[in-house]
Design an enzyme around this catalytic site. Structure first.
Site, PDB file in Angstrom:
ATOM      1  N   ARG A 209       0.841  -1.199   0.000  1.00  0.00           N
ATOM      2  CA  ARG A 209       0.000   0.000   0.000  1.00  0.00           C
ATOM      3  C   ARG A 209       0.880   1.255   0.000  1.00  0.00           C
ATOM      4  O   ARG A 209       2.070   1.188   0.299  1.00  0.00           O
ATOM      5  CB  ARG A 209      -0.919   0.007   1.223  1.00  0.00           C
ATOM      6  CG  ARG A 209      -1.929  -1.143   1.236  1.00  0.00           C
ATOM      7  CD  ARG A 209      -2.808  -1.079   2.475  1.00  0.00           C
ATOM      8  NE  ARG A 209      -3.805  -2.139   2.472  1.00  0.00           N
ATOM      9  CZ  ARG A 209      -3.621  -3.357   2.986  1.00  0.00           C
ATOM     10  NH1 ARG A 209      -2.435  -3.655   3.538  1.00  0.00           N
ATOM     11  NH2 ARG A 209      -4.573  -4.265   2.960  1.00  0.00           N
ATOM     12  N   LYS A 234      -2.575  -2.499   7.480  1.00  0.00           N
ATOM     13  CA  LYS A 234      -3.981  -2.093   7.604  1.00  0.00           C
ATOM     14  C   LYS A 234      -4.765  -3.014   8.528  1.00  0.00           C
ATOM     15  O   LYS A 234      -5.600  -2.553   9.307  1.00  0.00           O
ATOM     16  CB  LYS A 234      -4.625  -2.061   6.215  1.00  0.00           C
ATOM     17  CG  LYS A 234      -6.041  -1.511   6.211  1.00  0.00           C
ATOM     18  CD  LYS A 234      -6.582  -1.432   4.803  1.00  0.00           C
ATOM     19  CE  LYS A 234      -8.002  -0.858   4.804  1.00  0.00           C
ATOM     20  NZ  LYS A 234      -8.557  -0.768   3.430  1.00  0.00           N
ATOM     21  N   HIS A 296      -3.336   3.716  -5.536  1.00  0.00           N
ATOM     22  CA  HIS A 296      -3.762   2.395  -5.064  1.00  0.00           C
ATOM     23  C   HIS A 296      -3.903   1.402  -6.212  1.00  0.00           C
ATOM     24  O   HIS A 296      -3.841   0.178  -5.997  1.00  0.00           O
ATOM     25  CB  HIS A 296      -5.096   2.510  -4.312  1.00  0.00           C
ATOM     26  CG  HIS A 296      -5.419   1.302  -3.490  1.00  0.00           C
ATOM     27  ND1 HIS A 296      -4.759   0.977  -2.314  1.00  0.00           N
ATOM     28  CD2 HIS A 296      -6.329   0.306  -3.685  1.00  0.00           C
ATOM     29  CE1 HIS A 296      -5.243  -0.143  -1.823  1.00  0.00           C
ATOM     30  NE2 HIS A 296      -6.197  -0.582  -2.636  1.00  0.00           N
ATOM     31  N   ARG A 299      -1.283  -1.224  -6.690  1.00  0.00           N
ATOM     32  CA  ARG A 299      -1.524  -2.464  -5.941  1.00  0.00           C
ATOM     33  C   ARG A 299      -2.402  -3.411  -6.769  1.00  0.00           C
ATOM     34  O   ARG A 299      -2.143  -4.609  -6.834  1.00  0.00           O
ATOM     35  CB  ARG A 299      -2.164  -2.111  -4.603  1.00  0.00           C
ATOM     36  CG  ARG A 299      -2.456  -3.280  -3.673  1.00  0.00           C
ATOM     37  CD  ARG A 299      -2.857  -2.706  -2.312  1.00  0.00           C
ATOM     38  NE  ARG A 299      -3.531  -3.657  -1.460  1.00  0.00           N
ATOM     39  CZ  ARG A 299      -2.932  -4.520  -0.658  1.00  0.00           C
ATOM     40  NH1 ARG A 299      -1.610  -4.578  -0.642  1.00  0.00           N
ATOM     41  NH2 ARG A 299      -3.615  -5.331   0.123  1.00  0.00           N
ATOM     42  N   HIS A 322      -4.438 -10.003   2.526  1.00  0.00           N
ATOM     43  CA  HIS A 322      -5.872 -10.147   2.779  1.00  0.00           C
ATOM     44  C   HIS A 322      -6.113 -11.420   3.590  1.00  0.00           C
ATOM     45  O   HIS A 322      -5.540 -12.469   3.309  1.00  0.00           O
ATOM     46  CB  HIS A 322      -6.645 -10.231   1.459  1.00  0.00           C
ATOM     47  CG  HIS A 322      -6.636  -8.955   0.674  1.00  0.00           C
ATOM     48  ND1 HIS A 322      -7.011  -7.745   1.227  1.00  0.00           N
ATOM     49  CD2 HIS A 322      -6.300  -8.680  -0.617  1.00  0.00           C
ATOM     50  CE1 HIS A 322      -6.902  -6.797   0.306  1.00  0.00           C
ATOM     51  NE2 HIS A 322      -6.471  -7.337  -0.802  1.00  0.00           N
ATOM     52  N   TYR A 331      -9.930 -10.607  -9.164  1.00  0.00           N
ATOM     53  CA  TYR A 331      -8.883 -10.916 -10.131  1.00  0.00           C
ATOM     54  C   TYR A 331      -9.050 -12.306 -10.736  1.00  0.00           C
ATOM     55  O   TYR A 331      -8.210 -12.741 -11.527  1.00  0.00           O
ATOM     56  CB  TYR A 331      -7.496 -10.834  -9.466  1.00  0.00           C
ATOM     57  CG  TYR A 331      -7.267  -9.542  -8.725  1.00  0.00           C
ATOM     58  CD1 TYR A 331      -7.127  -8.337  -9.402  1.00  0.00           C
ATOM     59  CD2 TYR A 331      -7.207  -9.522  -7.333  1.00  0.00           C
ATOM     60  CE1 TYR A 331      -6.932  -7.156  -8.715  1.00  0.00           C
ATOM     61  CE2 TYR A 331      -7.009  -8.341  -6.641  1.00  0.00           C
ATOM     62  CZ  TYR A 331      -6.880  -7.161  -7.327  1.00  0.00           C
ATOM     63  OH  TYR A 331      -6.697  -5.990  -6.655  1.00  0.00           O
TER      64      TYR A 331
END
Length: 353
Positions: A209, A234, A296, A299, A322, A331
């Site tokens: 990020r 995050k 972003h 990413r 994640h 994706y």
């Protein structure tokens, strides 16, 4: 044991103060205008306490939402990752609109009413709040109620369970095409900032990020192992980014010109804060004639390249940090060719080629 005390106010008005003390339970108290009401409440409360039904209900009437929010900001927010600082502003919004309500009066219907008010109100940028933003406001309020249930004993249930979340649009998948990437990197090399090209290459190669890249410090780079260790992410968990190829070469070059008194890999002019690459980044995009692209999206580009080069969704999720596959399913269509090859190999192994 209950005690009812008759009181006379300065205006001559009579009231009845009830205090209940039962061994093993916190004392409970309430005031009534009529003795019959005081006796009735005493009987009901003593029964509820013995049955284990009273304490939390009484606590929800004793506290208002503003108290809970203040305690959460004071005790819980400091334990969260630094990037959750926006939650303080979100909580203060709830405090301004619902802070005077007792916790027992915070109902799903009331929250839904103010959810809709929030959705229609302007954001600091002058636009209405997006569904994703509204959901973040609801999420932090929900966690507040979770804390009140599990640790504080102020409420028995979370009203957010019955509040519908606004439907968010499908996740954005904007990535640089091969041609765009070549042109953009060329312009980054020509940038007025000495750090733009390196930072962009690092973002494209690791999927980090923006502030994970720009806030990077030298002690978290292990050149022997070829990895970057992120201790503040995050989701609050430590993550390791592989550092290889061109990105590793560029970082090694930066070590030759690093500031002795600064530990930041990409320092700003004062050497205390990370460099601000917003303007150089936007200028490079304009020169490369690339539109509808944000930092972003670097990413997203990394994730897309991984998918198109055969990485599984589980592998992409691990690299991006994640916790679930939900965020990387956007994706999936990019890895269809890889999935097809996997199925083909399986069929050949079972039925013969």
């Amino acid at each position: 044991m209950a005690n009812i005390e008759k009181r006379t106010g300065q205006d001559g008005k009579i009231s009845y103060r009830v205090k209940i003390r039962l061994k093993g339970f916190p004392a409970q108290s309430a005031t009534f205008d009529r003795l019959t009401d005081a006796r009735k409440w005493t009987q009901q409360t003593e029964s509820a306490i013995r049955d284990g039904r009273h304490f939390k209900t009484n606590e929800s009437k004793r506290h208002i939402l503003a108290e809970a929010i203040e305690r959460y900001i004071s005790d819980v927010i400091p334990t969260k990752p630094k990037n959750t600082v926006a939650q303080v502003g979100q909580l203060k919004w709830w405090k301004d609109h619902l802070g005077d309500y007792s916790l027992s009066d915070i109902t799903p219907a009331l929250i839904a009413q103010y959810r809709d008010i929030l959705a229609k109100s302007p954001s600091p940028r002058g636009k209405t709040h997006s569904p994703a933003t509204v959901n973040r406001y609801l999420a932090v309020l929900s966690h507040l109620f979770t804390m009140m249930i599990k640790e504080w004993g102020w409420v028995e249930d979370n009203p957010l369970r019955k509040v519908t979340k606004p439907k968010e649009p499908r996740g954005r998948v904007r990535f640089l095409s091969n041609e765009e990437r070549v042109h953009f990197l060329e312009e980054c090399k020509k940038s007025e900032s000495q750090y733009l090209y390196v930072a962009v290459v690092l973002a494209l190669s690791t999927g980090g990020r923006r502030m994970e890249i720009l806030g990077l410090t030298w002690e978290y780079i292990d050149f022997n192992r070829g990895v970057i260790t992120l201790h503040e992410t995050k989701n609050g968990e430590r993550r390791v980014l592989p550092l290889a190829g061109h990105a590793l070469e560029l970082i090694l070059q930066l070590t030759k010109v690093r500031h002795v008194k600064c530990n930041l890999v990409f320092p700003g002019k004062d050497l205390k804060k990370p460099v601000d690459l917003r303007t150089p980044f936007e200028n490079a995009l304009k020169r490369a004639e690339i539109t509808d692209f944000r930092w972003h999206d670097l990413r997203h580009s990394c994730a897309s390249y991984l998918a198109m080069n055969g990485a599984s969704l589980a592998e992409i999720a691990e690299i991006l940090g994640h916790k679930t596959l939900q965020m990387v399913k956007r994706y999936a269509h990019l890895s269809e060719a890889h999935t097809s090859k996997v199925v083909t190999r399986m069929n050949e192994a079972i039925f013969g080629g």
